[in-house]
Design an enzyme around this catalytic site. Sequence first.
Site, PDB file in Angstrom:
ATOM      1  N   SER A 132       0.781  -1.472  -0.279  1.00  0.00           N
ATOM      2  CA  SER A 132       0.377   0.378   0.244  1.00  0.00           C
ATOM      3  C   SER A 132       0.775   0.816  -0.199  1.00  0.00           C
ATOM      4  O   SER A 132       1.983   1.562  -0.935  1.00  0.00           O
ATOM      5  CB  SER A 132      -0.587  -0.005   0.991  1.00  0.00           C
ATOM      6  OG  SER A 132      -1.983   0.799   1.132  1.00  0.00           O
ATOM      7  N   ASP A 136      -1.320   1.396  -3.553  1.00  0.00           N
ATOM      8  CA  ASP A 136      -2.467   0.649  -4.396  1.00  0.00           C
ATOM      9  C   ASP A 136      -3.597   0.699  -5.074  1.00  0.00           C
ATOM     10  O   ASP A 136      -4.319  -0.234  -5.476  1.00  0.00           O
ATOM     11  CB  ASP A 136      -2.436  -0.573  -3.783  1.00  0.00           C
ATOM     12  CG  ASP A 136      -3.007  -0.736  -2.330  1.00  0.00           C
ATOM     13  OD1 ASP A 136      -3.508   0.591  -1.624  1.00  0.00           O
ATOM     14  OD2 ASP A 136      -3.676  -1.251  -2.152  1.00  0.00           O
ATOM     15  N   ASP A 153      -6.631   1.980  -3.947  1.00  0.00           N
ATOM     16  CA  ASP A 153      -7.583   1.303  -3.326  1.00  0.00           C
ATOM     17  C   ASP A 153      -7.953   2.518  -2.320  1.00  0.00           C
ATOM     18  O   ASP A 153      -9.516   2.434  -1.900  1.00  0.00           O
ATOM     19  CB  ASP A 153      -7.503  -0.062  -2.577  1.00  0.00           C
ATOM     20  CG  ASP A 153      -6.683  -0.085  -0.855  1.00  0.00           C
ATOM     21  OD1 ASP A 153      -6.085   1.560  -1.122  1.00  0.00           O
ATOM     22  OD2 ASP A 153      -6.636  -0.341   0.141  1.00  0.00           O
TER      23      ASP A 153
END
Length: 457
Positions: free
Chosen positions: A103, A249, A251
């Site tokens: 991440s 990442d 998200d």
Amino acid sequence: MSDRTGVDLSGLVKAYDIRGTVPDQLDEDLARLFGAAFVETTGAEAIVTGHDMRPSSPGLARAFAEGAAGRGADVTEIGLCSTDGLYFASGTLQRPGAMFTASHNPARYNGIKLCRAGAAPVGQDTGLREIRALVERWSADGLPGSGRAQGSLTRRDMLGDYAAHLLGLVDLSAVRPLKIVVDAGNGMAGLTTPAVFRDLPVEVVPMYFELDGTFPNHEANPLDPKNIVDLRHRVRETGADMGLAFDGDADRCFVVDERGEAVSPSTVTALIAARLLTGHPGSTVIHNLITSRAVPDVVREHGGTPVRTRVGHSFIKAEMARTGALFGGEHSAHYYFRDFWSADTGMLAALHVIAALGAATGPLSALVAQYQRYAASGEINSVVGDQQRTVAAVREAFADRDGSTADELDGLTISATDWWFNLRPSNTEPLLRLNVEARDADTVARLRDEVLAIVRA
């Protein structure tokens, strides 16, 4: 991995994922064992894997796939993708999945986010504990035979399908031409944004779209204000209608208005909730306990039922499943959608903001003003040795406060008519985290200083 006999994975396997430094905590030999243990634990006949742009990710992902195939699972490798791209693949193919990413962590880190078929989360209570135990045992005793035939490895590009799926979930037909600055932070949004925005009436001003897991421009963590300084400047410089920033990442998505001012994730949660409830009145919306009170206010005003949870995606996803919630939002800018397998996707959240702004006549700052109802402190961290004693001292200090109530859903929350604060311990560090919200900034400052005087005494 030959020097890791009887390896202890307590520092690598977290509550909700696997994350550590490469290669001293995580290497390809260990990833191969995790792949085998994942198949052993889930009983999967087929899985899907993906990875981000970190230099170590392709090798780790391939080793995991080999380990899974060695236990008899057929593996579909979708290669470079965002974490929500992996969730899409897991949901569409109805297969357990593994995403290799750390991440927003620095370049030396990597990790694995695991899910069951349909993007259902895997955490300590849903398989991760068993996976860890198998890997620890196998690292000491060797990997036993599975009794299953070798599985296959198949490459598949799902980026176009991912983009089409997201675009099918939001009505963008009324969007007027917009100029949007997108800061990908050298992360996976540099791949996903062009695919999703390609046919929209949007002029994209790209920032740091080059996939580079060494993060040469800034950390891929937009939650830290210093990492959106460039974005804010570019929005003002180009006269853009808004700015978007994604983490490594992709998200999570953060929003900046036309003035270059950050829009709180709580405000984004309220905006999306209002939009979705228009078409699904009476539905449940999940929010964690440090989101603004504006969120439950707005949910009720639009005929929905707000449900408050602890901080952390596993709690949000559990409540999404339990209640059949339409939507969920966290103040960390994770947004969860029932129509996306109840998983989190920053890109779908971005599309909802674009749809709302594109159908409005005014600027983004005017659009979101109706959802910005309270003053807030932001999260304030304090190093505390005895967390339990400190929290008890704060509770005692506020025990007789007129009209206040206390609860311990997650740390300590003290609430009154016009204010609240939450003080909760970090799961990984000797820190107490304080969030304060009130009707006005003076009250926020007074409460903040009063609580911190006890915490830091």
